[in-house]
Write a protein that holds these residues in place. Structure first.
Motif, PDB file in Angstrom:
ATOM      1  N   ALA A 124       0.827  -1.189   0.000  1.00  0.00           N
ATOM      2  CA  ALA A 124       0.000   0.000   0.000  1.00  0.00           C
ATOM      3  C   ALA A 124       0.872   1.254   0.000  1.00  0.00           C
ATOM      4  N   ALA A 125       1.981   1.210   0.758  1.00  0.00           N
ATOM      5  CA  ALA A 125       2.848   2.384   0.828  1.00  0.00           C
ATOM      6  C   ALA A 125       3.502   2.655  -0.522  1.00  0.00           C
ATOM      7  N   LYS A 126       3.934   1.599  -1.209  1.00  0.00           N
ATOM      8  CA  LYS A 126       4.586   1.791  -2.511  1.00  0.00           C
ATOM      9  C   LYS A 126       3.563   2.288  -3.537  1.00  0.00           C
ATOM     10  N   ARG A 127       2.366   1.773  -3.478  1.00  0.00           N
ATOM     11  CA  ARG A 127       1.340   2.191  -4.427  1.00  0.00           C
ATOM     12  C   ARG A 127       0.949   3.639  -4.193  1.00  0.00           C
ATOM     13  N   SER A 128       0.769   4.018  -2.935  1.00  0.00           N
ATOM     14  CA  SER A 128       0.374   5.403  -2.656  1.00  0.00           C
ATOM     15  C   SER A 128       1.495   6.387  -2.980  1.00  0.00           C
ATOM     16  N   ALA A 129       2.744   5.900  -3.005  1.00  0.00           N
ATOM     17  CA  ALA A 129       3.870   6.765  -3.369  1.00  0.00           C
ATOM     18  C   ALA A 129       4.038   6.854  -4.880  1.00  0.00           C
ATOM     19  N   GLY A 130       3.165   6.166  -5.625  1.00  0.00           N
ATOM     20  CA  GLY A 130       3.222   6.228  -7.082  1.00  0.00           C
ATOM     21  C   GLY A 130       4.201   5.253  -7.709  1.00  0.00           C
ATOM     22  N   ARG A 131       4.661   4.299  -6.931  1.00  0.00           N
ATOM     23  CA  ARG A 131       5.618   3.309  -7.456  1.00  0.00           C
ATOM     24  C   ARG A 131       4.875   2.002  -7.734  1.00  0.00           C
ATOM     25  N   GLU A 132       4.084   2.029  -8.797  1.00  0.00           N
ATOM     26  CA  GLU A 132       3.193   0.922  -9.151  1.00  0.00           C
ATOM     27  C   GLU A 132       3.948  -0.371  -9.441  1.00  0.00           C
ATOM     28  N   LYS A 133       5.057  -0.278 -10.194  1.00  0.00           N
ATOM     29  CA  LYS A 133       5.825  -1.491 -10.533  1.00  0.00           C
ATOM     30  C   LYS A 133       6.380  -2.160  -9.285  1.00  0.00           C
ATOM     31  N   GLU A 134       6.865  -1.367  -8.343  1.00  0.00           N
ATOM     32  CA  GLU A 134       7.393  -1.935  -7.095  1.00  0.00           C
ATOM     33  C   GLU A 134       6.274  -2.570  -6.278  1.00  0.00           C
ATOM     34  N   ALA A 135       5.097  -1.953  -6.298  1.00  0.00           N
ATOM     35  CA  ALA A 135       3.954  -2.512  -5.569  1.00  0.00           C
ATOM     36  C   ALA A 135       3.547  -3.854  -6.166  1.00  0.00           C
ATOM     37  N   ILE A 136       3.557  -3.954  -7.478  1.00  0.00           N
ATOM     38  CA  ILE A 136       3.234  -5.229  -8.143  1.00  0.00           C
ATOM     39  C   ILE A 136       4.286  -6.275  -7.791  1.00  0.00           C
ATOM     40  N   GLY A 137       5.548  -5.871  -7.737  1.00  0.00           N
ATOM     41  CA  GLY A 137       6.623  -6.798  -7.368  1.00  0.00           C
ATOM     42  C   GLY A 137       6.468  -7.320  -5.944  1.00  0.00           C
ATOM     43  N   VAL A 138       6.099  -6.438  -5.030  1.00  0.00           N
ATOM     44  CA  VAL A 138       5.887  -6.857  -3.637  1.00  0.00           C
ATOM     45  C   VAL A 138       4.695  -7.814  -3.557  1.00  0.00           C
ATOM     46  N   GLY A 139       3.657  -7.524  -4.318  1.00  0.00           N
ATOM     47  CA  GLY A 139       2.498  -8.420  -4.346  1.00  0.00           C
ATOM     48  C   GLY A 139       2.862  -9.799  -4.867  1.00  0.00           C
ATOM     49  N   GLY A 140       3.683  -9.833  -5.909  1.00  0.00           N
ATOM     50  CA  GLY A 140       4.145 -11.118  -6.447  1.00  0.00           C
ATOM     51  C   GLY A 140       4.997 -11.877  -5.443  1.00  0.00           C
ATOM     52  N   GLN A 141       5.847 -11.151  -4.723  1.00  0.00           N
ATOM     53  CA  GLN A 141       6.659 -11.801  -3.687  1.00  0.00           C
ATOM     54  C   GLN A 141       5.785 -12.350  -2.568  1.00  0.00           C
ATOM     55  N   ALA A 142       4.749 -11.606  -2.201  1.00  0.00           N
ATOM     56  CA  ALA A 142       3.842 -12.060  -1.145  1.00  0.00           C
ATOM     57  C   ALA A 142       3.121 -13.340  -1.567  1.00  0.00           C
ATOM     58  N   LEU A 143       2.664 -13.387  -2.814  1.00  0.00           N
ATOM     59  CA  LEU A 143       1.995 -14.601  -3.302  1.00  0.00           C
ATOM     60  C   LEU A 143       2.959 -15.774  -3.378  1.00  0.00           C
ATOM     61  N   SER A 144       4.171 -15.526  -3.826  1.00  0.00           N
ATOM     62  CA  SER A 144       5.169 -16.598  -3.900  1.00  0.00           C
ATOM     63  C   SER A 144       5.499 -17.133  -2.515  1.00  0.00           C
ATOM     64  N   LEU A 145       5.717 -16.231  -1.570  1.00  0.00           N
ATOM     65  CA  LEU A 145       6.011 -16.639  -0.204  1.00  0.00           C
ATOM     66  C   LEU A 145       4.839 -17.410   0.406  1.00  0.00           C
ATOM     67  N   ALA A 146       3.623 -16.949   0.154  1.00  0.00           N
ATOM     68  CA  ALA A 146       2.441 -17.642   0.671  1.00  0.00           C
ATOM     69  C   ALA A 146       2.354 -19.052   0.109  1.00  0.00           C
ATOM     70  N   PHE A 147       2.631 -19.210  -1.176  1.00  0.00           N
ATOM     71  CA  PHE A 147       2.570 -20.544  -1.777  1.00  0.00           C
ATOM     72  C   PHE A 147       3.649 -21.457  -1.207  1.00  0.00           C
ATOM     73  N   VAL A 148       4.867 -20.939  -1.078  1.00  0.00           N
ATOM     74  CA  VAL A 148       5.971 -21.755  -0.549  1.00  0.00           C
ATOM     75  C   VAL A 148       5.692 -22.156   0.905  1.00  0.00           C
ATOM     76  N   LEU A 149       5.230 -21.216   1.714  1.00  0.00           N
ATOM     77  CA  LEU A 149       4.913 -21.546   3.104  1.00  0.00           C
ATOM     78  C   LEU A 149       3.757 -22.536   3.192  1.00  0.00           C
ATOM     79  N   GLY A 150       2.737 -22.357   2.368  1.00  0.00           N
ATOM     80  CA  GLY A 150       1.609 -23.280   2.358  1.00  0.00           C
ATOM     81  C   GLY A 150       2.018 -24.672   1.914  1.00  0.00           C
ATOM     82  N   ALA A 151       2.862 -24.747   0.881  1.00  0.00           N
ATOM     83  CA  ALA A 151       3.331 -26.048   0.406  1.00  0.00           C
ATOM     84  C   ALA A 151       4.216 -26.727   1.455  1.00  0.00           C
ATOM     85  N   THR A 152       5.055 -25.942   2.122  1.00  0.00           N
ATOM     86  CA  THR A 152       5.908 -26.498   3.178  1.00  0.00           C
ATOM     87  C   THR A 152       5.060 -27.033   4.325  1.00  0.00           C
TER      88      THR A 152
END
Length: 97
Positions: free
Chosen positions: A1-29
């Motif tokens: 949310a902080a990156k998006r509100s600062a106008g850094r859309e690409k970084e916000a999308i990257g953080v979202g992708g990392q969050a989904l990847s981490l969630a999948f890895v933790l769930g699979a583990t």
């Protein structure tokens, strides 16, 4: 949310992708761990005291729940990402569909 509100859309999308990847890895583990140690875990919880039938049902239940863990983690991460985009209607809509 902080990156998006600062106008850094690409970084916000990257953080979202990392969050989904981490969630999948933790769930699979978690899923693999629960399935691998299901009998000792259920013995620790006392299912062996209740008898063979109870242990059989408990193993089936724990296996199904363990297989759902990656999806649950990813849904939780997705809800957080959508909240960062100030979209709270989509998760509710998906919940009811």
């Amino acid at each position: 949310a902080a990156k998006r509100s600062a106008g850094r859309e690409k970084e916000a999308i990257g953080v979202g992708g990392q969050a989904l990847s981490l969630a999948f890895v933790l769930g699979a583990t978690l899923s693999v761990t629960l399935i691998a140690f299901r009998y000792p875990l259920l013995d620790l919880m006392g299912s062996s005291v209740s008898g063979e039938d109870a242990t059989g049902y408990a193993v089936d239940f724990l296996t199904i729940r363990a297989l759902a863990a990656p999806a649950v983690f990813c849904i939780s991460a997705s809800t957080g990402i959508l909240r960062g985009y100030l979209d709270t209607k989509t998760p509710i809509f998906i919940l009811f569909v």
